[in-house]
Design an enzyme around this catalytic site. Sequence first.
Site, mmCIF file in Angstrom:
data_model
loop_
_atom_site.group_PDB
_atom_site.id
_atom_site.type_symbol
_atom_site.label_atom_id
_atom_site.label_comp_id
_atom_site.label_asym_id
_atom_site.label_seq_id
_atom_site.Cartn_x
_atom_site.Cartn_y
_atom_site.Cartn_z
ATOM 1 N N SER A 192 0.831 -1.199 0.000
ATOM 2 C CA SER A 192 0.000 0.000 0.000
ATOM 3 C C SER A 192 0.868 1.253 0.000
ATOM 4 C CB SER A 192 -0.926 -0.010 1.217
ATOM 5 O OG SER A 192 -1.696 1.164 1.265
ATOM 6 N N ILE A 193 0.230 2.400 -0.257
ATOM 7 C CA ILE A 193 0.956 3.666 -0.229
ATOM 8 C C ILE A 193 1.369 3.974 1.203
ATOM 9 C CG2 ILE A 193 -0.124 4.619 -2.294
ATOM 10 C CD1 ILE A 193 -2.141 6.016 -0.504
ATOM 11 N N VAL A 221 3.607 2.423 3.009
ATOM 12 C CA VAL A 221 3.900 1.249 3.829
ATOM 13 C C VAL A 221 5.368 1.164 4.212
ATOM 14 C CG1 VAL A 221 4.430 -0.390 1.994
ATOM 15 C CG2 VAL A 221 3.243 -1.193 4.041
ATOM 16 N N LYS A 242 8.108 1.291 1.539
ATOM 17 C CA LYS A 242 8.928 0.752 0.445
ATOM 18 C C LYS A 242 10.112 1.661 0.143
ATOM 19 C CE LYS A 242 5.555 0.886 -2.423
ATOM 20 N NZ LYS A 242 4.598 1.515 -1.485
ATOM 21 N N THR A 243 9.842 2.963 -0.030
ATOM 22 C CA THR A 243 10.903 3.914 -0.376
ATOM 23 C C THR A 243 11.919 4.039 0.750
ATOM 24 O OG1 THR A 243 9.292 5.137 -1.716
ATOM 25 C CG2 THR A 243 11.343 6.258 -1.178
ATOM 26 N N GLU A 256 10.979 4.774 -7.341
ATOM 27 C CA GLU A 256 9.678 4.994 -7.977
ATOM 28 C C GLU A 256 9.763 6.176 -8.944
ATOM 29 O OE1 GLU A 256 5.184 4.417 -6.183
ATOM 30 O OE2 GLU A 256 6.585 5.744 -5.158
ATOM 31 N N GLN A 293 -3.790 5.010 -15.459
ATOM 32 C CA GLN A 293 -3.167 3.749 -15.050
ATOM 33 C C GLN A 293 -2.164 3.253 -16.090
ATOM 34 O OE1 GLN A 293 -4.427 3.785 -11.435
ATOM 35 N NE2 GLN A 293 -3.267 2.048 -12.169
ATOM 36 N N ARG A 329 1.583 7.389 8.342
ATOM 37 C CA ARG A 329 2.758 7.578 7.489
ATOM 38 C C ARG A 329 2.407 8.360 6.225
ATOM 39 N NH1 ARG A 329 6.270 1.912 7.604
ATOM 40 N NH2 ARG A 329 6.462 1.751 9.886
ATOM 41 N N ARG A 364 2.270 14.601 0.938
ATOM 42 C CA ARG A 364 2.198 14.824 -0.510
ATOM 43 C C ARG A 364 0.847 15.459 -0.842
ATOM 44 N NH1 ARG A 364 4.503 9.202 -3.265
ATOM 45 N NH2 ARG A 364 6.647 9.338 -2.449
#
Length: 527
Positions: A217-218, A220, A222-223, A243, A281, A368, A374
């Site tokens: 998910s956004i 979460v 990852k970055t 990304e 998309q 988060r 953003r």
Amino acid sequence: MTGRGQPPKKNDTYDYPRKQPPKNGSYDNYDYPTSTKTRSTNKQRKDSNYPPRETIFEPDLAADPIYSVPRPPSRVPHKLVKVNYKSNLVPITASNSVSELLSLHDETQVTECVEAPLIAKSPDITVYEKMFSVRPKHTLTKLEGKQKMFTRKKKGSFVKIGSNMLEFGESLKSKLHNDSKKSPDEPDGLVHVPVHLLYPPKHQDPVPAFFIFLEGSIGVGKTTLLKSMNGILGGKNVLAFHEPIAYWTDVFSNSLEEVYKLTLPAKVGRTSNSAKLLACQLKFASPLLALKTATDRLSSPKNSLLSSDMWVMFDRHPLSATVVFPYMHFQNGFLSFSHLIQLWSSFKASRGDNIILLNLNSQENLKRVKKRNRKEEKSVSIEHIRLLNNCYHAVYCAWLLVQNFTPEEIVEVCFNAKHITDLSSSKPSFLAKHVSTEDMLKSSIFNTWIEMTKAHRDSCTLMECLLTFCKELEKVQLIHVNVSPFTDDIPGLWASIYTSIRRNSAIKPNRVNWLALEDLARTFNSQ
């Protein structure tokens, strides 16, 4: 033809010529023969010493008869001549001598007006309307006035929009021709085209490396994990592909901002909205698919049997842009099923794609998202995050089914040619020992396919689309990792991921051109 000075036949639209003035020289008691259209204004004319319309006399012509020529004010001469006649007129015959004629000429005094008016007297406008059939000016009603005002405002807004479009065209033209800015290291303003990627350096000995794709998910983590890998592994054994935010937000349009506008509750079920969401998309998927193709060219299709400590890590797999997020938009009613099939058909994967599916508590996940602040994600709610996690779970269930059954068997089940219980009884699988395969099918994305294609089970095109999707999904390896115990422990999170990779015998490294991948990562992350 009529005689000189005689009026023509009766015609109401003709202004008859006037007779010679009376002998007393006064205009007050003079009866003007007029038409029916000007008869009503005789009283106003009698109050004047001169005729109400312009009277022009030419010296070369005799004074009988006098013609009155109406003219518009723009054509009236600025200088007029006034002729004074003596009241005692002597008839001229052939027996008159030259001296008598000259004496008559002297008695007629022609004087120039000191200050000649534009016209003798301004006529009434009703006279001109009757004489020239001028239509009176239409008086606007209240409703017509509002409509006219609205038209003017609308026209002004169109002019403003047109000017803005011209400015946008000029700015776009300057962007395309690279005229807006010049880089400091390039005095000519030429953009550095990465043509070196077309000719990658050759590596003598391919290096075994794991391909790891971080998904979830956004917000979460990852970055954050990807940026910390250089410090954890020393920086020389890991290549990170971040990304492509710049491509999504700066190239042609801001798709991140656009997709949140298209997913507002008021736009549910709109066909045009679904088409725009499909375009967004596809833009999300474009850099991920391009990067996937580029890295596949630099790696060997054969898996290496050797162990490796080299890692090539990616922030997102094409699975998210072509499968997971479109499925979430379909569940919310923003994307049509036909557009969902188009996105699922564009999904591509390769052998050796290892996807780490990160999962986090919804409350912590939302914190988060709000913390990174953003502007495109201001409308994200906890329901949005929960639905996204459920969509990832549905894809994970579909992957488990594909791993335990062949793609052909899954297609037969989705088109009601077979039942899932028949497959599980004839072929015992790992799932049958832990969960019910029927419950797994209902929780997967294949359940949506079954419901939406009941009326089109005879379509071979839909069957081929689903078969291709299942074969692509079969190539990847999915590992589910819970991030909640490692809120502030990035090394601990990586240790958990590393242990899961080592325990899975299906995950093996690929032989890659490390130098070419380094060059590709450097160029990709700089944009």
